[in-house]
Design a protein around this motif. Structure first.
Motif, PDB file in Angstrom:
ATOM      1  N   TYR A  86       0.814  -1.218   0.000  1.00  0.00           N
ATOM      2  CA  TYR A  86       0.000   0.000   0.000  1.00  0.00           C
ATOM      3  C   TYR A  86       0.840   1.256   0.000  1.00  0.00           C
ATOM      4  CZ  TYR A  86      -4.319  -2.421   0.420  1.00  0.00           C
ATOM      5  OH  TYR A  86      -5.375  -3.194   0.132  1.00  0.00           O
ATOM      6  N   ILE A 102       1.826   1.744  -3.670  1.00  0.00           N
ATOM      7  CA  ILE A 102       0.786   2.093  -4.646  1.00  0.00           C
ATOM      8  C   ILE A 102       0.169   3.443  -4.309  1.00  0.00           C
ATOM      9  CG2 ILE A 102      -1.073   0.814  -3.508  1.00  0.00           C
ATOM     10  CD1 ILE A 102      -2.011   0.051  -6.333  1.00  0.00           C
ATOM     11  N   ILE A 103      -0.003   3.739  -3.011  1.00  0.00           N
ATOM     12  CA  ILE A 103      -0.571   5.033  -2.636  1.00  0.00           C
ATOM     13  C   ILE A 103       0.422   6.151  -2.953  1.00  0.00           C
ATOM     14  CG2 ILE A 103      -1.345   6.430  -0.698  1.00  0.00           C
ATOM     15  CD1 ILE A 103      -2.380   3.886   0.547  1.00  0.00           C
ATOM     16  N   TRP A 134       0.324   6.816  -6.632  1.00  0.00           N
ATOM     17  CA  TRP A 134      -0.889   7.463  -7.110  1.00  0.00           C
ATOM     18  C   TRP A 134      -0.998   8.895  -6.611  1.00  0.00           C
ATOM     19  CZ3 TRP A 134      -5.303   9.400  -4.707  1.00  0.00           C
ATOM     20  CH2 TRP A 134      -6.350   9.724  -5.592  1.00  0.00           C
ATOM     21  N   PHE A 156       3.284   6.776 -11.050  1.00  0.00           N
ATOM     22  CA  PHE A 156       2.092   5.955 -11.203  1.00  0.00           C
ATOM     23  C   PHE A 156       2.427   4.645 -11.900  1.00  0.00           C
ATOM     24  CE2 PHE A 156      -2.047   5.043 -13.361  1.00  0.00           C
ATOM     25  CZ  PHE A 156      -2.687   4.663 -12.201  1.00  0.00           C
ATOM     26  N   LEU A 174       2.081   0.863 -10.340  1.00  0.00           N
ATOM     27  CA  LEU A 174       1.311  -0.237 -10.939  1.00  0.00           C
ATOM     28  C   LEU A 174       2.189  -1.466 -11.135  1.00  0.00           C
ATOM     29  CD1 LEU A 174      -0.889   1.495 -13.637  1.00  0.00           C
ATOM     30  CD2 LEU A 174      -1.509   0.712 -11.379  1.00  0.00           C
ATOM     31  N   ALA A 189       1.589  -5.207  -9.117  1.00  0.00           N
ATOM     32  CA  ALA A 189       1.398  -6.488  -9.796  1.00  0.00           C
ATOM     33  C   ALA A 189       2.503  -7.454  -9.414  1.00  0.00           C
ATOM     34  CB  ALA A 189       1.389  -6.262 -11.300  1.00  0.00           C
ATOM     35  N   LEU A 192      -7.952  -1.287  -5.879  1.00  0.00           N
ATOM     36  CA  LEU A 192      -7.259  -0.011  -5.980  1.00  0.00           C
ATOM     37  C   LEU A 192      -6.646   0.128  -7.371  1.00  0.00           C
ATOM     38  CD1 LEU A 192      -6.991   2.046  -3.766  1.00  0.00           C
ATOM     39  CD2 LEU A 192      -4.755   1.173  -3.242  1.00  0.00           C
ATOM     40  N   PHE A 193      -6.065  -0.973  -7.806  1.00  0.00           N
ATOM     41  CA  PHE A 193      -5.444  -1.063  -9.120  1.00  0.00           C
ATOM     42  C   PHE A 193      -6.432  -0.655 -10.201  1.00  0.00           C
ATOM     43  CE2 PHE A 193      -3.123  -3.286 -12.398  1.00  0.00           C
ATOM     44  CZ  PHE A 193      -1.843  -3.291 -11.924  1.00  0.00           C
ATOM     45  N   MET A 233      -7.794   3.050  -9.841  1.00  0.00           N
ATOM     46  CA  MET A 233      -6.820   4.055 -10.243  1.00  0.00           C
ATOM     47  C   MET A 233      -6.715   4.150 -11.760  1.00  0.00           C
ATOM     48  SD  MET A 233      -3.648   3.513  -7.750  1.00  0.00           S
ATOM     49  CE  MET A 233      -3.697   3.999  -6.047  1.00  0.00           C
TER      50      MET A 233
END
Lengths: 358, 199
Positions: free
Chosen positions: A128, A131-132, A135, A143, A147, A151, B70-71, B74
């Motif tokens: 988290y 990813i946070i 973003w 970004f 991503l 993954a 979230l993926f 976004m």
């Protein structure tokens, strides 16, 4: 003395233990960081950091201070709350997992029955922060990096979970201390080298568990975004991935969290596969404290991480995904089937399968 | 004292976060509040002594499912003005569903409170959570367990079938070819004479 039904002396002991863990971890992290850079430099025939302190020993502290005293820049278009929250999440989850890691007999903050599951749960939260952070920066490179890393971490968590299950099947417990104690007696009892010749049937486990250990090491590299799997922050493509917009203390938190996760993975492989605090040969080295053996194994694993970083070129992203889903996942699943059939049909004489965390 | 306090704190956080999931304007914030709700629910599980379920909730829902949420959120380019346009038209349908759900919940709650108390058999002392679950899951409920697994498999294959499409002219990686490449295949050493160039 009691507050809310909690013994105050117990509370004080726990708080002191936590502080000790945090302080020791941070100080050893400073030197592990230096070791990382020194190993990397040595492979490339450079000297590495050698100016601050003798042999550059204080380099990491100088870096820390520099990070803290720089100005923190928050991009105007960013989501400010989440932007600041992301590095904090990374750091907190990285420290949180250490609550159940035993570093010597009895030296553990919380000896819970479901220790491994707790480590898995907490370390799965680390994603988290990334990813946070990616973003909230409201920028393209972070970004894309976020991503990618999401993954990647979700994929390799699956194979790490399966590899851990093979160890759990052999031990019959999820408690970390039980797992380490099941490997007592010498290096032939360690889960990485199952070479107990007194029980010939168990030799069949040797190739499987050695392979699982190697798989765990590679998955740990991918899980912690280390080279050759550092695609989330691939400099040539994404500048610095999810960290592009971060500066000063926020960046420091990200970096400390990342390295803490690496050390956590090192200590996990030491605990699960390399016998934790047990000496390689049981009788001869009793003068050395158990913590020494644990520390030396962690440092060795970290050295392996540093060497891989220095000598292996970066993977391509589709190759990374293929490796995770098409190679590691089926292989570790097959290993689970094999190890569980072994446990069911031939049993494990060394361990009485009393059930998880008796 | 402390368990009660923890219970109220966790439930308050869970309810408030669940409310914010639908109230938040930004879908990413909604997912973050959803994660907070999951987390509080995991805390409530721990208070009930179900540590295994709590950790599983954190691992599966917070660690994997919510990350993929979230993926997706976004990556979606959501236009909020567009979404709010149909709000009044869909309001009656939404209200009917909400009322039905509320009635059902009240009925279930009332029925379980008014009926005679069914006591749940606690597991024997000293048997850990995970062992107690495993004992029934793989013996008594083995059939249901496997049926659930099959359903999930079908769903997974269905998703793959829905998104799979074969097109012509797509360049694919041939991994075994790539691995089998040697230095001799890829690199050619050319000894160039000065002022000649490569013929």
């Amino acid at each position: 003395m009691e507050v809310f039904g909690i013994e105050l002396s117990w509370l004080a002991v726990k708080i002191i233990q936590m502080l000790l863990f945090v302080v020791v971890l941070l100080i050893s992290l400073a030197f592990l960081l230096l070791m990382d850079r020194k190993v990397w430099a040595a492979v490339q025939m450079r000297r590495g950091p050698n100016v601050v302190g003798a042999f550059g020993l204080l380099q990491s502290f100088a870096d820390f201070l520099k990070f803290v005293f720089k100005e923190m820049i928050i991009p105007a278009g960013s989501d400010k709350i989440l932007f600041i929250l992301a590095p904090i999440i990374t750091l907190v989850t990285a420290f949180g997992a250490w609550a159940v890691i035993p570093v010597a007999p009895g030296w553990v903050i919380s000896n819970i029955n479901l220790g491994i599951l707790y480590v898995l749960a907490i370390s799965s939260l680390g994603v988290y922060g990334i990813i946070i952070g990616g973003w909230a920066s409201n920028s393209k490179y972070p970004f894309l990096g976020a991503l990618r890393s999401t993954a990647q971490m979700v994929s390799y968590e699956v194979s790490i979970g399966f590899i851990l299950i093979t160890v759990l099947l052999l031990v019959g417990s999820l408690n970390m201390t039980d797992i380490v104690n099941a490997q007592a007696g010498g290096f032939w009892n360690w889960h990485a080298f199952m070479l107990d010749f007194s029980d010939p049937k168990s030799l069949i486990l040797f190739p499987i568990m050695l392979y699982m250990f190697i798989l765990f090491f590679i998955s740990a590299l991918a899980e912690t975004n280390r080279p050759p799997f550092d695609l989330p922050e691939a400099e040539s493509e994404l500048v610095a991935g999810y960290q592009v917009e971060y500066s000063s203390t926020a960046y420091l938190l990200f970096m400390v969290g990342e390295y803490l996760n690496i050390v956590l993975m090192c200590s996990l492989s030491a605990l699960l596969f390399l016998g934790g605090w047990h000496a390689p040969i049981d009788t001869s080295f009793q003068i050395l404290p158990p913590f020494f053996w644990f520390a030396i194994k962690v440092v060795f694993m970290f050295f392996m991480f540093a060497m891989v970083k220095a000598i292996v070129p970066r993977y391509r992203y589709d190759q990374l995904m293929r490796l995770g889903w098409k190679v590691f996942l089926p292989v570790s699943l097959a290993a689970i089937v094999f190890v569980s059939s072994y446990v069911v049909f031939w049993g494990r004489p060394a361990v009485n399968l009393v059930g998880a965390g008796s | 004292m402390l368990p009660a306090l923890a219970f109220y704190a966790l439930s308050a956080v869970a309810i408030a976060a669940a409310f914010m999931v639908i109230a938040a304007r930004n879908p990413v914030h909604s997912v973050m509040f959803l994660i907070t709700t999951f987390f509080s629910a995991a805390g409530l599980f721990i208070l009930m002594g179900a540590e295994f379920l709590a950790l599983l909730l954190v691992m599966v829902y917070v660690g994997a499912v919510a990350v993929l949420f979230l993926f997706v959120v976004m990556m979606l380019d959501v236009d909020f003005a567009e979404m709010k346009k149909g709000f009044l038209q869909n309001l009656p349908v939404g209200a009917i569903v909400a009322v039905i759900l509320l009635t059902e919940m009240i009925l279930v709650g009332a029925a379980s409170l008014s009926g005679e108390a069914t006591s749940v058999q606690p597991a024997a002392e000293g048997v850990s959570n995970i062992r107690a679950l495993g004992d029934v899951l793989y013996t008594e409920y083995a059939f249901f367990f496997e049926a659930v697994g099959l359903i999930l498999l079908v769903a997974m294959i269905g998703a793959i079938v829905l998104t799979l499409r074969s097109r012509d002219g797509v360049k694919r990686q041939n991994i075994s070819d790539q691995i089998a490449r040697t230095r001799e295949d890829g690199v050619e050493l050319v000894d160039v004479e000065p002022n000649q160039g490569i013929g």
